[in-house]
Design a protein around this motif. Structure first.
Motif, PDB file in Angstrom:
ATOM      1  N   ILE A  36      12.069  -3.989 -20.493  1.00  0.00           N
ATOM      2  CA  ILE A  36      11.901  -3.329 -21.607  1.00  0.00           C
ATOM      3  C   ILE A  36      13.178  -3.146 -22.421  1.00  0.00           C
ATOM      4  O   ILE A  36      13.022  -2.062 -23.242  1.00  0.00           O
ATOM      5  CB  ILE A  36      10.521  -2.650 -22.277  1.00  0.00           C
ATOM      6  CG1 ILE A  36      10.670  -1.151 -21.307  1.00  0.00           C
ATOM      7  CG2 ILE A  36       9.295  -3.298 -21.794  1.00  0.00           C
ATOM      8  CD1 ILE A  36       9.886  -0.252 -21.940  1.00  0.00           C
ATOM      9  N   GLY A  37      14.228  -3.395 -21.979  1.00  0.00           N
ATOM     10  CA  GLY A  37      15.648  -3.340 -22.405  1.00  0.00           C
ATOM     11  C   GLY A  37      16.061  -1.952 -22.048  1.00  0.00           C
ATOM     12  O   GLY A  37      16.914  -1.588 -22.916  1.00  0.00           O
ATOM     13  N   THR A  38      15.449  -1.287 -21.295  1.00  0.00           N
ATOM     14  CA  THR A  38      15.818   0.231 -20.812  1.00  0.00           C
ATOM     15  C   THR A  38      15.667   0.564 -19.629  1.00  0.00           C
ATOM     16  O   THR A  38      14.887  -0.396 -18.655  1.00  0.00           O
ATOM     17  CB  THR A  38      15.140   1.161 -22.012  1.00  0.00           C
ATOM     18  OG1 THR A  38      15.727   2.389 -21.896  1.00  0.00           O
ATOM     19  CG2 THR A  38      13.729   1.189 -21.748  1.00  0.00           C
ATOM     20  N   ILE A  39      15.972   1.492 -18.945  1.00  0.00           N
ATOM     21  CA  ILE A  39      15.600   2.053 -17.705  1.00  0.00           C
ATOM     22  C   ILE A  39      14.523   2.724 -17.641  1.00  0.00           C
ATOM     23  O   ILE A  39      14.032   3.784 -18.243  1.00  0.00           O
ATOM     24  CB  ILE A  39      17.039   2.969 -17.166  1.00  0.00           C
ATOM     25  CG1 ILE A  39      18.328   2.080 -17.203  1.00  0.00           C
ATOM     26  CG2 ILE A  39      16.919   3.665 -16.025  1.00  0.00           C
ATOM     27  CD1 ILE A  39      19.537   2.997 -17.165  1.00  0.00           C
ATOM     28  N   CYS A  40      13.553   2.225 -16.582  1.00  0.00           N
ATOM     29  CA  CYS A  40      12.293   2.783 -16.462  1.00  0.00           C
ATOM     30  C   CYS A  40      12.082   3.383 -15.125  1.00  0.00           C
ATOM     31  O   CYS A  40      12.518   2.621 -13.999  1.00  0.00           O
ATOM     32  CB  CYS A  40      11.317   1.678 -16.824  1.00  0.00           C
ATOM     33  SG  CYS A  40      11.308   1.092 -18.486  1.00  0.00           S
ATOM     34  N   SER A  41      11.802   4.398 -15.096  1.00  0.00           N
ATOM     35  CA  SER A  41      11.574   4.933 -13.700  1.00  0.00           C
ATOM     36  C   SER A  41       9.990   5.770 -13.491  1.00  0.00           C
ATOM     37  O   SER A  41       9.596   6.368 -14.621  1.00  0.00           O
ATOM     38  CB  SER A  41      12.539   5.789 -13.192  1.00  0.00           C
ATOM     39  OG  SER A  41      12.580   7.154 -13.890  1.00  0.00           O
ATOM     40  N   ILE A  42       9.494   5.479 -12.210  1.00  0.00           N
ATOM     41  CA  ILE A  42       8.375   6.069 -12.033  1.00  0.00           C
ATOM     42  C   ILE A  42       8.308   6.866 -10.751  1.00  0.00           C
ATOM     43  O   ILE A  42       9.043   6.415  -9.861  1.00  0.00           O
ATOM     44  CB  ILE A  42       7.236   5.099 -12.042  1.00  0.00           C
ATOM     45  CG1 ILE A  42       7.245   4.243 -13.185  1.00  0.00           C
ATOM     46  CG2 ILE A  42       5.717   5.737 -11.718  1.00  0.00           C
ATOM     47  CD1 ILE A  42       6.160   2.971 -13.154  1.00  0.00           C
TER      48      ILE A  42
END
Ligand code: FAD
Ligand code: MG
Length: 334
Positions: A36-42
């Protein structure tokens, strides 16, 4: 003697296994990807199924991106934007649900949060290489298509755009919606604690890993060149979403143009706020309202909150003189 040795070695083996199990339990695993155009972390506690759960989370993010993205010509939303002016288009339950809620929040916020702003967003294109300051007449023209009344929902699954130039943009609410979807997925998998960070849109599930403590969430110092923490909040089972004027912007002739637009003027919003963080169990609401409050400014936001009962929420407003105000000082760690 040999009996005692045997007895103790069994005992030590037992303690060793227990230690191993408790060591295993005390680890958390995280995964970070650019979606989604960004850095995602879980990040979730490690278990036999944690890898599979993280896979499912990122698959969910990618599937929803294909539905909700205004930047991908092949997304379901782009199909609505291109064809729903000719005839009502049947859409997925996710898109229908999010457009319905977006329309509701747009009405509640007097279009400070405005999902019909797509044409104006594309005109500026802030955050992309070809961002530019549009001509005054281009802005004036785009403003004639941004009324949320142009988005019509029909039955239980159809969307119709009353004007050919009205385009839907869910960029100010979709990250929150995605976070809520992930929280539901994690709860279904019996994950009791987690941190979800979708490009600064944060959800903290349960208590801090392997403790009974709340999570500590830092709000970034809104100065453009700073990575410092401005203040920290103590939270559990809630989302913190920040909308700021310092992340996506471009500079032209010494003037900084950021990506949150006022759909009444057509220009990036200008007041004494640099960021607004909303703390709310619903990340969807937190996202939409953080944007809305940044557009409304401090006083109007407080008036809005007096009459708003859809969700329980708190807000931290950070001003351009480096001060802040909050609706709940008790959340802030001093
Ligand atoms: P928010 O304040 O939450 O939202 C600001 C964004 O909402 C603006 O960028 C604009 O799109 C829109 N907006 C501006 N003013 C208003 C207003 N008054 N009311 C309502 N909406 C407004 N970024 C990329 O660079 N490339 C991508 O491919 C990409 N794909 C994405 C796909 C999805 C599904 C999502 C959710 C986001 C994607 N993004 C992408 C990021 C997106 O373009 C926005 O920049 C981002 O969602 C902004 O979030 P924010 O939290 O920074 O700001
Ligand atoms: Mg937002």
């Amino acid at each position: 003697m040999s009996y005692i040795l045997k007895k103790y070695s069994v005992y030590f083996l037992f303690v060793f296994i227990l230690l191993c199990i408790s060591c295993q339990e005390k680890k958390a695993v995280s995964r970070t990807e650019f979606v989604i155009g960004t850095i995602c972390s879980i990040k979730i506690p490690e278990s036999e199924s944690s890898d599979r759960i993280l896979n499912e989370c990122f698959s969910e993010l990618k599937n929803l991106e294909l539905i909700l993205s205004a930047n991908d010509e092949n997304s379901e939303l782009s199909k609505v934007n291109n064809y729903a002016c000719d005839r009502p288009i049947k859409v997925s339950s996710e898109l229908y649900e999010l457009i319905k809620l977006s329309k509701k929040i747009a009405v509640q916020t007097n279009e400070a949060f405005n999902p019909a702003i797509g044409q104006l967003v594309k005109l500026w294109n802030i955050g992309f290489d070809n961002a530019k300051v549009p001509e005054k007449n281009e802005i004036k023209n785009a403003l004639t298509f941004t009324s949320v009344d142009n988005i019509e929902l029909k039955g239980e699954s159809e969307v119709f755009l009353k004007n050919r130039n009205t385009k839907i943009d869910l960029g100010a609410i979709a990250k929150g919606y995605l976070a809520d979807k992930l929280v539901r997925l994690l709860k279904d998998k019996n994950v009791k604690s987690a941190i979800i960070d979708l490009g600064g849109n944060v959800f903290v599930l349960g208590k801090k890993f392997f403790t009974s403590n709340n999570w500590k969430v830092g709000l970034r110092d809104p100065k453009a060149d700073s990575n410092d923490v401005f203040l920290s909040l103590e939270l559990s089972n809630t989302s913190v979403v920040t909308s700021g004027i310092y992340e996506r912007f471009f500079i032209k002739d010494g003037i900084r143009y950021h990506h949150v637009l006022d759909s009444k003027t057509g220009y990036p919003v200008k007041n004494n706020l640099v960021s607004v963080s909303v703390i709310c169990e619903s990340s969807t609401y937190a996202d939409a309202l953080a944007t809305a409050f940044l557009v409304m400014g401090y006083e109007k936001s407080l008036n809005f909150l007096k009459n708003f009962s859809d969700q329980k929420l708190d807000v931290v407003f950070i001003f351009d003189d480096g001060t802040y105000k909050t609706t709940n000082e008790a959340l802030i760690l001093h």
